[in-house]
Design a protein around this motif. Structure first.
Motif, PDB file in Angstrom:
ATOM      1  N   PRO A   1      -4.215  -4.264  17.555  1.00 28.89           N
ATOM      2  CA  PRO A   1      -3.399  -3.867  16.403  1.00 28.89           C
ATOM      3  C   PRO A   1      -1.914  -3.772  16.734  1.00 28.89           C
ATOM      4  CG  PRO A   1      -4.597  -1.976  17.263  1.00 28.89           C
ATOM      5  CD  PRO A   1      -5.015  -3.144  18.086  1.00 28.89           C
TER       6      PRO A   1
ATOM      7  N   ARG B   1       2.332   0.411  15.246  1.00 24.03           N
ATOM      8  CA  ARG B   1       2.071  -0.948  15.697  1.00 24.03           C
ATOM      9  C   ARG B   1       3.023  -1.347  16.807  1.00 24.03           C
ATOM     10  NH1 ARG B   1      -0.802  -4.299  12.593  1.00 24.03           N
ATOM     11  NH2 ARG B   1      -2.225  -3.210  11.241  1.00 24.03           N
TER      12      ARG B   1
ATOM     13  N   ASN C   1      -9.942  -3.070  21.236  1.00 22.54           N
ATOM     14  CA  ASN C   1      -9.997  -2.262  20.037  1.00 22.54           C
ATOM     15  C   ASN C   1      -9.520  -0.838  20.349  1.00 22.54           C
ATOM     16  OD1 ASN C   1     -10.818  -1.075  17.665  1.00 22.54           O
ATOM     17  ND2 ASN C   1     -12.964  -0.969  18.274  1.00 22.54           N
TER      18      ASN C   1
ATOM     19  N   GLU D   1     -17.749   2.841  11.230  1.00 25.70           N
ATOM     20  CA  GLU D   1     -16.441   2.287  11.586  1.00 25.70           C
ATOM     21  C   GLU D   1     -16.428   0.825  11.185  1.00 25.70           C
ATOM     22  OE1 GLU D   1     -15.607   2.682  15.728  1.00 25.70           O
ATOM     23  OE2 GLU D   1     -13.601   1.830  15.557  1.00 25.70           O
TER      24      GLU D   1
ATOM     25  N   GLY E   1      -9.750  -8.304   5.708  1.00 24.46           N
ATOM     26  CA  GLY E   1      -8.932  -7.103   5.837  1.00 24.46           C
ATOM     27  C   GLY E   1      -7.545  -7.483   6.280  1.00 24.46           C
TER      28      GLY E   1
ATOM     29  N   ILE F   1     -14.239  -2.588  11.439  1.00 26.89           N
ATOM     30  CA  ILE F   1     -13.124  -3.127  12.206  1.00 26.89           C
ATOM     31  C   ILE F   1     -12.792  -4.515  11.677  1.00 26.89           C
ATOM     32  CG2 ILE F   1     -12.303  -3.660  14.529  1.00 26.89           C
ATOM     33  CD1 ILE F   1     -14.752  -1.997  15.527  1.00 26.89           C
ATOM     34  N   THR F   2     -11.533  -4.745  11.390  1.00 27.97           N
ATOM     35  CA  THR F   2     -11.123  -6.072  10.947  1.00 27.97           C
ATOM     36  C   THR F   2     -11.063  -7.008  12.139  1.00 27.97           C
ATOM     37  OG1 THR F   2      -9.845  -5.284   9.079  1.00 27.97           O
ATOM     38  CG2 THR F   2      -9.210  -7.398   9.994  1.00 27.97           C
ATOM     39  N   ILE F   3     -11.912  -8.032  12.122  1.00 27.15           N
ATOM     40  CA  ILE F   3     -11.857  -9.051  13.180  1.00 27.15           C
ATOM     41  C   ILE F   3     -11.839 -10.400  12.479  1.00 27.15           C
ATOM     42  CG2 ILE F   3     -12.888  -9.911  15.298  1.00 27.15           C
ATOM     43  CD1 ILE F   3     -14.376  -7.337  15.609  1.00 27.15           C
TER      44      ILE F   3
ATOM     45  N   ASP G   1       0.449 -10.815   8.280  1.00 29.14           N
ATOM     46  CA  ASP G   1      -0.183 -10.374   7.037  1.00 29.14           C
ATOM     47  C   ASP G   1       0.861 -10.167   5.949  1.00 29.14           C
ATOM     48  OD1 ASP G   1      -2.692 -10.389   7.947  1.00 29.14           O
ATOM     49  OD2 ASP G   1      -2.939  -8.227   8.158  1.00 29.14           O
TER      50      ASP G   1
ATOM     51  N   GLU H   1      -6.624   2.545   8.704  1.00 34.34           N
ATOM     52  CA  GLU H   1      -5.424   1.806   9.087  1.00 34.34           C
ATOM     53  C   GLU H   1      -5.629   0.393   8.545  1.00 34.34           C
ATOM     54  OE1 GLU H   1      -1.864   0.821  10.950  1.00 34.34           O
ATOM     55  OE2 GLU H   1      -2.719   2.807  10.638  1.00 34.34           O
ATOM     56  N   PRO H   2      -5.007   0.072   7.394  1.00 38.04           N
ATOM     57  CA  PRO H   2      -5.294  -1.209   6.749  1.00 38.04           C
ATOM     58  C   PRO H   2      -5.097  -2.389   7.713  1.00 38.04           C
ATOM     59  CG  PRO H   2      -3.931   0.139   5.335  1.00 38.04           C
ATOM     60  CD  PRO H   2      -4.013   0.858   6.639  1.00 38.04           C
ATOM     61  N   GLY H   3      -6.047  -3.294   7.673  1.00 38.19           N
ATOM     62  CA  GLY H   3      -5.964  -4.469   8.539  1.00 38.19           C
ATOM     63  C   GLY H   3      -6.435  -4.204   9.946  1.00 38.19           C
ATOM     64  N   VAL H   4      -6.765  -2.962  10.278  1.00 37.99           N
ATOM     65  CA  VAL H   4      -7.213  -2.661  11.633  1.00 37.99           C
ATOM     66  C   VAL H   4      -8.591  -2.018  11.602  1.00 37.99           C
ATOM     67  CG1 VAL H   4      -6.721  -1.450  13.778  1.00 37.99           C
ATOM     68  CG2 VAL H   4      -4.847  -2.320  12.390  1.00 37.99           C
ATOM     69  N   ARG H   5      -8.657  -0.819  11.035  1.00 34.09           N
ATOM     70  CA  ARG H   5      -9.934  -0.117  11.135  1.00 34.09           C
ATOM     71  C   ARG H   5     -10.063   0.923  10.041  1.00 34.09           C
ATOM     72  NH1 ARG H   5      -8.125   1.806  15.304  1.00 34.09           N
ATOM     73  NH2 ARG H   5      -9.191   0.476  16.761  1.00 34.09           N
TER      74      ARG H   5
ATOM     75  N   VAL I   1      -8.048  -8.974  18.772  1.00 37.72           N
ATOM     76  CA  VAL I   1      -8.103  -7.977  17.705  1.00 37.72           C
ATOM     77  C   VAL I   1      -7.261  -6.760  18.082  1.00 37.72           C
ATOM     78  CG1 VAL I   1      -9.655  -6.881  16.062  1.00 37.72           C
ATOM     79  CG2 VAL I   1     -10.477  -8.719  17.456  1.00 37.72           C
TER      80      VAL I   1
ATOM     81  N   ASN J   1       0.801  -1.219   0.000  1.00 36.63           N
ATOM     82  CA  ASN J   1       0.000   0.000   0.000  1.00 36.63           C
ATOM     83  C   ASN J   1       0.832   1.266   0.000  1.00 36.63           C
ATOM     84  OD1 ASN J   1       0.835  -0.136   2.633  1.00 36.63           O
ATOM     85  ND2 ASN J   1      -1.127  -0.816   3.409  1.00 36.63           N
TER      86      ASN J   1
ATOM     87  N   ARG K   1       2.783   2.668   1.850  1.00 40.54           N
ATOM     88  CA  ARG K   1       2.929   3.517   3.021  1.00 40.54           C
ATOM     89  C   ARG K   1       4.346   3.419   3.553  1.00 40.54           C
ATOM     90  NH1 ARG K   1      -1.697   2.359   7.122  1.00 40.54           N
ATOM     91  NH2 ARG K   1      -0.419   3.781   8.306  1.00 40.54           N
TER      92      ARG K   1
END
Lengths: 318, 527
Positions: free
Chosen positions: A267, A97, A170, B238, B58, B240-242, A275, B213-217, A265, A86, A88
């Motif tokens: 981050p 992270r 989260n 929102e 995601g 959210i990737t779960i 990933d 935020e790719p893979g997160v939210r 979950v 992507n 970034r």
């Protein structure tokens, strides 16, 4: 003291060499995996043409050794590059992270280290008592279960049946500090259950080991209380092995929490690395691996220095 | 067609044969959602609120670039930020969205799209024909990595006719072109100097990108200037990737999220029992397949293919792998939801005797046939392959199940090994599905199948604007694929998802993707 500095310098150089070897292994490993990022990202939608176009765009048509040298050169200048997937900045991607991972690790450590030391000292103090056995059984069982199982059990009791904590951690940048602490408490508890046994057993063993030494006997003969003997006389001398095991567990808290991150979950860096491996996003994998390996090298170094400071005899191995 | 719609149809007695079959299936499996449906008060969307959706997809490697959209998360993100020329609704038909209307020449070769006036992008720019052309061009040409490239190969030329009309000329007629051009990849984005910036996240959609935020939210706020006044009810969305199923269901039951996709079929009956949670289900186009390479031995022999088709107990697969959340397939990819689904075609059933007969005719008795499978192909693919092996054994066919790694399945196994497991999200039109995966020489013709009559019909049906004539042609094509094609299609899988009862879903849900065609953010609201 200069000997310590010399050792630190030596170990540091060795650490850099380790990192270099790690980067080479990771690079080769990913090159050996089937498929590349173009195929993985396009997935079922890949056709030879789109894959070729994607590779051109990413510069993957360059031979691997040139890509590696280029990457190493940039890395030495402090440029981690950009994610292939992507675009970034990796430093930005990982910074966030890694901050989260450290936050969870610190929270878990803040609970588990004092807890493990207290439990261990008490277990040594009341050796073979009911308390000793109970603590051993509980901590050993919790370490024996897979992490995700411990996590689900905690979720079941503390989030579903008695909703004290949220079932997913989260968090984001914008989350206020105490709310963050509250949200990571459940994953931190899971990690605590996973690491506490190791540290507690080591503390107990190290102290019990020392209790047979002549100077402890002397203290006994002087008529000191048992608690005072253990905390004042035995514990300082048992610090070297305890520090070692504590630091190894800290390293685990940082680099080994992928499963916990998935279940809650959270981050953190682990998920990012998983990933990126599955998508073959090489620069990100390399950068994350460097951070993990660097963490291990640094913490090991720290453990050695601390052990030597508490017990200078270790500088002169017989 | 959605289960709710089928259910209403079934209840009101307004049922065709097909509607009845689907309707009873829906009755059987959506007890929880049906009670919710009947208890529901008059439909009234409430404005406002912060929607939190847990998505089982995601990855940190995702991006905002429409050419890389491939999973449920990016699909939802796509429909939250962007609009397309048309949108697929609950009837499975395509309705104008950013286009106000469209017209085709009688040979279906030239299409003109009249654009809606007064539509604004999130950056304040007004929508013009040049934006549309640039957005489509991004998926064409030598250097594109977009999967929509193969769809757009048929485009011969595009030109703007004034500011609000785009005329597209095709190589050959295509009656379904509005569907094609509404593909989720082809998001309409603002152009500067004839180029779009694929990763800016700017569109005309109901929500404006706040943070991703790719893979997160993913977070987006309501677009105050949205051109659809009756849509996009939430203040904030929102996603959210779960990925973890248990975590997703826990989050829903403990109220951490308001809705989730991909319910766990193994425990969905427990989820239904939870008060305050609605489990919903739509019949879509998604189907699971076992494609064989018809260009290699032994699968170049149609008798062997027939033997394998007769040697599978589809009912059991639906029962055990889908836990009843789906319908049996008939060895062609056209779903019962599709407009021209061949109702009259006899359902192929498990018949070891016929399988034996064809096996003998193919001269393959006693040979071992390898079937590659991994759960990457579809959830339960390995189990399905093992069941297949057991069923086939009764017909004297030896299947050896080869368990492949999930990692790299699509690059190393699919379209490489002779026979494997696969899934298709399906396509909203017959032509699209057939063109993508069954036409001779198509990029994703995963059976490497060539059939002259079929290919002839495909071209004829594509340019045919008369619905009855098209129907006959598509019926024949489904029959050909079923009897001669290289694919075993055992079942169509329903989309099963859940939401808290604080959420009011659409009255009738689209089935083209999970979660109301993935457009829940703009179609649903708080109750």
């Amino acid at each position: 003291m200069s000997q310590i500095l010399k050792m630190v310098a030596q170990r540091f150089a060795l650490g850099l060499l380790t990192l270099f070897v790690v980067s080479l292994i990771i690079f080769l490993g990913i090159e050996l995996l089937p498929g590349d990022i173009a195929e993985e990202i396009l997935g079922q939608g890949a056709t030879p043409e789109t894959v070729a176009a994607f590779r051109r765009e990413l510069g993957l048509d360059v031979p691997p050794h040139i890509r590696y040298v280029e990457w190493l050169w940039n890395m030495l200048q402090g440029d981690m590059g950009r994610s292939l997937a992507n675009k970034r900045e990796i430093s930005e991607l990982i910074g966030l992270r890694f901050g989260n991972t450290l936050f969870l690790a610190v929270t878990a450590a803040a609970i588990s280290v004092p807890l493990a030391l207290t439990l261990g000292v008490l277990a040594a103090l009341y050796r073979y008592s009911f308390y000793d056995r109970a603590v051993n059984v509980v901590t050993l069982s919790s370490i024996s279960f897979p992490e995700f199982f411990v996590a689900y059990i905690l979720i079941f009791f503390l989030a579903v049946t008695y909703p004290v904590f949220p079932s997913i951690a989260n968090i984001s940048d914008a989350t206020p500090f105490w709310e963050k602490v509250y949200k990571v408490l459940l994953p931190a508890l899971t990690l605590t259950l996973v690491v506490v046994a190791h540290m507690m057993r080591m503390t107990r063993a190290a102290i019990i080991n020392l209790l047979a030494s002549p100077y402890i006997e002397m203290a006994n003969l002087k008529g000191l209380s048992r608690a005072r003997i253990i905390v004042k006389h035995a514990l300082p001398n048992a610090l070297a092995p305890i520090i070692n095991v504590v630091v190894i567990n800290l390293a685990y808290l940082i680099v080994g929490v992928v499963v916990v991150e998935v279940v809650f979950v959270y981050p953190g860096l682990g998920q990012l690395m998983v990933d990126s491996v599955s998508k073959r996003d090489l620069p990100v994998v390399q950068a994350a691996a460097m951070i993990f390996a660097g963490t291990y090298v640094l913490l090991n170094l720290l453990a050695d220095i601390l052990s030597i400071l508490t017990n200078p005899r270790l500088l002169h191995p017989r | 067609m959605t289960s709710n719609k089928k259910l209403t149809a079934a209840l009101s007695g307004d049922v065709s044969r097909r509607g009845f079959l689907g309707g009873t299936a829906a009755l059987g499996v959506t007890a929880a959602s049906s009670s919710a449906l009947m208890g529901r008060k008059a439909y009234a969307a409430k404005k406002g609120g912060h929607l939190r959706a847990g998505i089982g997809h995601g990855s940190t490697t995702d991006s905002l670039d429409p050419a890389t959209y491939e999973n449920g998360f990016s699909l939802a993100l796509d429909y939250t930020l962007h609009n397309h020329l048309g949108e697929v609704d609950h009837t499975g038909g395509v309705k104008p969205e950013l286009a106000e209307s469209w017209e085709a020449s009688p040979d279906a070769k030239t299409w003109s799209f009249k654009l809606r006036k007064g539509v604004e992008f999130h950056n304040g720019k007004s929508l013009e024909a040049s934006d549309v052309i640039a957005s489509i061009e991004y998926h064409m040409g030598e250097d594109t990595k977009s999967p929509a490239k193969s769809l757009l190969k048929q485009v011969k030329s595009m030109k703007a006719d004034g500011k609000h009309e785009v005329v597209i000329e095709l190589e050959s007629g295509n009656a379904d072109f509005p569907y094609v051009i509404s593909d989720y990849h082809i998001a309409i984005k603002p152009a500067t100097d004839g180029k779009i910036n694929p990763t800016d996240g700017i569109g005309t959609g109901g929500y404006v990108l706040e943070n991703y935020e790719p893979g997160v939210r993913f977070m987006a706020n309501k677009n105050k200037n949205y051109f659809k006044s009756d849509r996009a009810h939430f203040d904030q969305v929102e996603l959210i990737t779960i990925i973890d199923l248990a975590a997703r269901q826990n989050a829903l039951t403990t109220g951490e999220i308001d809705m989730m996709d991909r319910a766990d079929l193994k425990t969905v009956h427990l989820l239904k029992r939870k008060p305050g949670i609605n489990v919903m289900e739509t019949v879509g186009y998604k189907h699971y397949t076992f494609p064989m390479r018809t260009d290699t031995k032994p699968f170049d022999n149609n008798d062997l293919r027939l033997a394998l088709k007769y040697a599978l107990d589809r009912e059991e697969l639906v029962k055990k792998i889908l836990r009843g959340h789906g319908v049996v397939g008939n060895d062609h990819p056209i779903s019962p939801t599709n407009q021209y689904h061949a109702d009259g075609l006899a359902q192929r059933a498990y018949d070891p005797d016929k399988a034996k007969f064809h096996l003998k005719k193919a001269g393959m008795e006693g040979e071992t046939i390898q079937l590659s499978a991994a759960d990457a192909a579809f959830p339960g693919a390995v189990d399905a392959a093992v069941l297949y092996k057991e069923h086939a054994a009764k017909a004297g066919i030896n299947i050896e199940v080869v368990r492949e790694p999930n990692d790299g399945y699509w690059s190393n196994v699919w379209m490489k090994k002779g026979w494997g497991a696969c899934y298709w999200g399906g396509r909203p039109t017959e032509d699209w599905m057939f063109t993508t995966a069954y036409a001779a020489g198509a990029d994703w013709n995963d059976t490497f199948w060539k059939h002259d009559r079929f290919n002839e019909l495909l071209l004829a049906a594509r340019a045919e604007l008369d619905s009855d004539k098209r129907r006959t042609m598509y019926y024949e094509m489904q029959e050909i694929v079923s009897n001669d094609g290289g694919v075993v299609v055992p079942m169509f899988a329903n989309y099963v998802f859940a939401a808290s009862d604080k959420i009011l879903p659409s009255e009738q849900m689209a089935g083209n993707w999970e979660l109301d065609g993935s457009k829940f953010a703009e179609r649903w609201s708080f109750a």
